[in-house]
Write a protein that holds these residues in place. Sequence first.
Motif, PDB file in Angstrom:
ATOM      1  N   LYS A 148       0.986  -0.946  -0.459  1.00 31.70           N
ATOM      2  CA  LYS A 148      -0.024  -0.228  -0.234  1.00 31.70           C
ATOM      3  C   LYS A 148       1.135   1.068  -0.017  1.00 31.70           C
ATOM      4  O   LYS A 148       2.258   0.839   0.791  1.00 31.70           O
ATOM      5  N   CYS A 149       0.153   2.135  -0.377  1.00 31.97           N
ATOM      6  CA  CYS A 149       1.195   3.377  -0.824  1.00 31.97           C
ATOM      7  C   CYS A 149       0.655   5.048  -1.224  1.00 31.97           C
ATOM      8  O   CYS A 149      -0.231   4.352  -1.742  1.00 31.97           O
ATOM      9  N   GLU A 150       1.470   5.640  -0.892  1.00 31.34           N
ATOM     10  CA  GLU A 150       0.399   7.331  -1.711  1.00 31.34           C
ATOM     11  C   GLU A 150       0.667   7.060  -3.381  1.00 31.34           C
ATOM     12  O   GLU A 150       1.559   6.769  -3.665  1.00 31.34           O
ATOM     13  N   VAL A 151       0.002   7.727  -3.939  1.00 34.19           N
ATOM     14  CA  VAL A 151       0.020   6.905  -5.314  1.00 34.19           C
ATOM     15  C   VAL A 151      -0.855   9.002  -5.619  1.00 34.19           C
ATOM     16  O   VAL A 151      -1.529   9.315  -5.385  1.00 34.19           O
ATOM     17  N   ASN A 152       0.034   9.608  -6.193  1.00 32.82           N
ATOM     18  CA  ASN A 152      -0.049  11.087  -7.424  1.00 32.82           C
ATOM     19  C   ASN A 152      -1.671  10.818  -8.206  1.00 32.82           C
ATOM     20  O   ASN A 152      -1.577  10.398  -8.997  1.00 32.82           O
ATOM     21  N   MET A 153      -2.669  11.136  -8.201  1.00 34.87           N
ATOM     22  CA  MET A 153      -3.844  11.207  -9.203  1.00 34.87           C
ATOM     23  C   MET A 153      -3.591  12.393 -10.069  1.00 34.87           C
ATOM     24  O   MET A 153      -4.745  12.158 -11.060  1.00 34.87           O
ATOM     25  N   SER A 154      -2.646  13.052 -10.064  1.00 37.04           N
ATOM     26  CA  SER A 154      -3.107  14.352 -11.106  1.00 37.04           C
ATOM     27  C   SER A 154      -2.755  13.468 -12.256  1.00 37.04           C
ATOM     28  O   SER A 154      -3.290  14.424 -13.842  1.00 37.04           O
ATOM     29  N   SER A 155      -2.465  12.544 -12.740  1.00 38.78           N
ATOM     30  CA  SER A 155      -2.680  11.916 -13.975  1.00 38.78           C
ATOM     31  C   SER A 155      -3.886  11.604 -14.354  1.00 38.78           C
ATOM     32  O   SER A 155      -4.015  11.023 -15.929  1.00 38.78           O
ATOM     33  N   LEU A 156      -4.263  11.923 -13.400  1.00 47.60           N
ATOM     34  CA  LEU A 156      -5.762  10.543 -14.003  1.00 47.60           C
ATOM     35  C   LEU A 156      -6.471  12.032 -14.347  1.00 47.60           C
ATOM     36  O   LEU A 156      -6.503  13.180 -14.095  1.00 47.60           O
ATOM     37  N   SER A 157      -8.138  11.188 -15.263  1.00 47.49           N
ATOM     38  CA  SER A 157      -8.983  12.637 -15.785  1.00 47.49           C
ATOM     39  C   SER A 157      -8.914  13.195 -14.658  1.00 47.49           C
ATOM     40  O   SER A 157      -9.863  12.597 -13.734  1.00 47.49           O
ATOM     41  N   LYS A 158      -9.724  14.443 -14.184  1.00 49.87           N
ATOM     42  CA  LYS A 158     -11.414  15.580 -13.712  1.00 49.87           C
ATOM     43  C   LYS A 158     -12.507  14.384 -13.698  1.00 49.87           C
ATOM     44  O   LYS A 158     -12.677  14.262 -12.782  1.00 49.87           O
ATOM     45  N   TRP A 159     -12.518  13.608 -14.812  1.00 47.81           N
ATOM     46  CA  TRP A 159     -13.990  12.652 -14.289  1.00 47.81           C
ATOM     47  C   TRP A 159     -13.048  11.074 -13.421  1.00 47.81           C
ATOM     48  O   TRP A 159     -14.086  11.174 -12.540  1.00 47.81           O
ATOM     49  N   GLU A 160     -12.182  10.221 -13.828  1.00 51.56           N
ATOM     50  CA  GLU A 160     -12.124   9.218 -13.086  1.00 51.56           C
ATOM     51  C   GLU A 160     -12.119  10.235 -11.327  1.00 51.56           C
ATOM     52  O   GLU A 160     -12.022   9.246 -10.651  1.00 51.56           O
ATOM     53  N   ARG A 161     -10.832  11.540 -11.220  1.00 56.70           N
ATOM     54  CA  ARG A 161     -10.971  12.007  -9.944  1.00 56.70           C
ATOM     55  C   ARG A 161     -12.170  12.083  -9.371  1.00 56.70           C
ATOM     56  O   ARG A 161     -12.244  12.151  -8.080  1.00 56.70           O
ATOM     57  N   THR A 162     -13.051  12.434 -10.003  1.00 57.03           N
ATOM     58  CA  THR A 162     -14.362  12.748  -9.577  1.00 57.03           C
ATOM     59  C   THR A 162     -14.978  11.440  -9.242  1.00 57.03           C
ATOM     60  O   THR A 162     -16.241  11.816  -7.899  1.00 57.03           O
ATOM     61  N   LYS A 163     -15.087  10.681 -10.482  1.00 65.43           N
ATOM     62  CA  LYS A 163     -15.442   8.631  -9.646  1.00 65.43           C
ATOM     63  C   LYS A 163     -15.407   8.216  -9.056  1.00 65.43           C
ATOM     64  O   LYS A 163     -15.823   8.563  -7.659  1.00 65.43           O
ATOM     65  N   ILE A 164     -13.418   8.632  -7.975  1.00 66.54           N
ATOM     66  CA  ILE A 164     -12.910   8.117  -7.072  1.00 66.54           C
ATOM     67  C   ILE A 164     -13.580   9.220  -5.811  1.00 66.54           C
ATOM     68  O   ILE A 164     -14.117   8.368  -4.955  1.00 66.54           O
ATOM     69  N   ALA A 165     -13.754  10.437  -5.821  1.00 65.36           N
ATOM     70  CA  ALA A 165     -14.268  10.947  -4.477  1.00 65.36           C
ATOM     71  C   ALA A 165     -15.857  10.786  -4.368  1.00 65.36           C
ATOM     72  O   ALA A 165     -16.237  10.480  -3.365  1.00 65.36           O
ATOM     73  N   ALA A 166     -16.156  10.412  -5.693  1.00 63.87           N
ATOM     74  CA  ALA A 166     -18.169   9.979  -5.201  1.00 63.87           C
ATOM     75  C   ALA A 166     -17.988   9.335  -4.152  1.00 63.87           C
ATOM     76  O   ALA A 166     -18.296   8.860  -3.434  1.00 63.87           O
ATOM     77  N   LEU A 167     -17.097   7.942  -4.507  1.00 66.27           N
ATOM     78  CA  LEU A 167     -17.150   6.289  -4.475  1.00 66.27           C
ATOM     79  C   LEU A 167     -16.903   6.521  -2.832  1.00 66.27           C
ATOM     80  O   LEU A 167     -17.502   5.982  -1.732  1.00 66.27           O
ATOM     81  N   LYS A 168     -15.402   7.707  -2.440  1.00 63.07           N
ATOM     82  CA  LYS A 168     -15.166   7.821  -1.299  1.00 63.07           C
ATOM     83  C   LYS A 168     -15.936   8.383  -0.459  1.00 63.07           C
ATOM     84  O   LYS A 168     -16.483   8.004   0.864  1.00 63.07           O
ATOM     85  N   TRP A 169     -17.213   8.751  -0.803  1.00 60.53           N
ATOM     86  CA  TRP A 169     -18.044   9.739   0.009  1.00 60.53           C
ATOM     87  C   TRP A 169     -19.292   8.334   0.700  1.00 60.53           C
ATOM     88  O   TRP A 169     -19.890   8.747   1.557  1.00 60.53           O
ATOM     89  N   ARG A 170     -19.979   8.007  -0.731  1.00 58.48           N
ATOM     90  CA  ARG A 170     -20.466   6.564  -0.512  1.00 58.48           C
ATOM     91  C   ARG A 170     -20.061   5.852   0.596  1.00 58.48           C
ATOM     92  O   ARG A 170     -21.179   5.346   1.078  1.00 58.48           O
TER      93      ARG A 170
END
Length: 508
Positions: free
Chosen positions: A189-211
């Motif tokens: 397990k490690c910290e991963v820089n998400m800047s290479s992901l698209s805004k759409w992918e980052r939004t989906k991950i944030a939504a899933l974490k909130w869920r």
Amino acid sequence: MVTNFSNSRIQLYPLLRLALMFILGIPSAMAVYPIIPMGTGIIVLIGVITTAFFVRKEQIQTSLLFLAFFLLGFTLTIHSLDKLQAPLPKDEIYYQAIVVNTPQIKGKILKMDLLILYENKVIKTKASLLRDTVEQRYKQLSIGDGIEAISHLETPKNYFSETNFDYRKWMLFHGFQAQTFIYYRDWLKCEVNMSSLSKWERTKIAALKWRSYLLKSCRLEGNDQTSSVIAAMLLGEKSGLSKQTKDSFSIAGGAHILALSGTHLGILFALLSLLFGGKKGGYANTLLTLVIIWCYTVLVGLSSSVMRSATMLTLLTFVQMLSRRAITLNSLSLAALILLYIHPLDLYDAGFQLSFLAVLSILLFEKPIEHIINEDWVFEHRLTKWIWQMTSVSLSAQVLTFPLIAYYFGRFSCYSLLTNLLVIPASMLIIILGILTIASLPIPVIHSFFGHALSFIAGNLNTSIYKIAQLPGASVENIHLNILQLILIYIVIAAISIISSKLLVNLK
């Protein structure tokens, strides 16, 4: 509303014809890919459109317009297939990845979806991780976590199945470019820089974490099947559902209620419309309802099925608002055109096919079935009227969907009508109580009250579904249909419908 095939001449539905031409272009592209490149399709499409501008004969222009829509579907499909053909490394590779769904334990394996970051590319992957029995590090993984690992990426494969469900195509059409097996010693397990992901992918991950946060706050995680059913129906989280629960709902004919999609959004839309004044609420309240629908779509993780249902609901609502008419084949065709334009490979998704066939089936058959009973007392009493209307909607939806369900899943549920009479009202209550439970989180006493009521409804629904699934002849199993038999069944349904419609007209 279409209730009579004799009055439903195809020329009355120009959007339906255009949608059919666009749809025909999709399997045509699949058949010739990769022999014909996308560039060829674009050149021919431009040529057809240019010719249509210079031709003055209306019939030729119309034919060229249909051909243009066919070529548009063809070209967009080639483009979508090209994006899925990225070559994978031949050997094992070291990479970083982000977990984008709730990991699920399957025997000795932990299954999860990963976005692998490798050489400035993002590779969507189905991963199987061998669980370690000593340190049990796999228990630390959740949505949005990063890992670094070493494994071999493979092209998705189709596993042996007794049904016509094509797992490999399902993987490809949902954007999965690879599958991989990770040994328990080969990841951290490690910290991963998400800047290479698209805004759409980052939004989906944030939504899933909130869920995930809401699931924990409402105590909907774990193996308790009542909580798991609530989590599936309310927030689209199915990882806690046992095989027995899934099988029981499937045998009883209520599996669709566990997959967050059009049924749930339709119920939520109806409840919100009623809350905001129904037809008297005006455009502003309708727009507010759609805003809430899309907020809910984000909340449940922006899954493809929910996105598709929300988009379709929005399009049909706007069409109805602008034309001030009920939903017709034209408006349904427009929704199909827009959704397939965005992602043409959705045509091969079973959920997409069943969603549109269900709405089409209701448009065509709901009113004729409802009018089978003409006794005044049925419609004078609210309860009997509501029961019969729900029955007619459920029956009409199954006319065009049951052959496809039998084709894909090899099963026909004999008590699905009874099941739907239970699950639809239960779904309405679960959605209402679920929203109230989440909204009352800051007030423990009220939150506890709504939570207990929610568990009571879901628990009784579970018990009822189990009992229906155990009834004699609950389902017909091991149905094996090929594509030709499926087409013939739909031809028979169309022929019977046309003949019945003409007979009714003659009788009148």
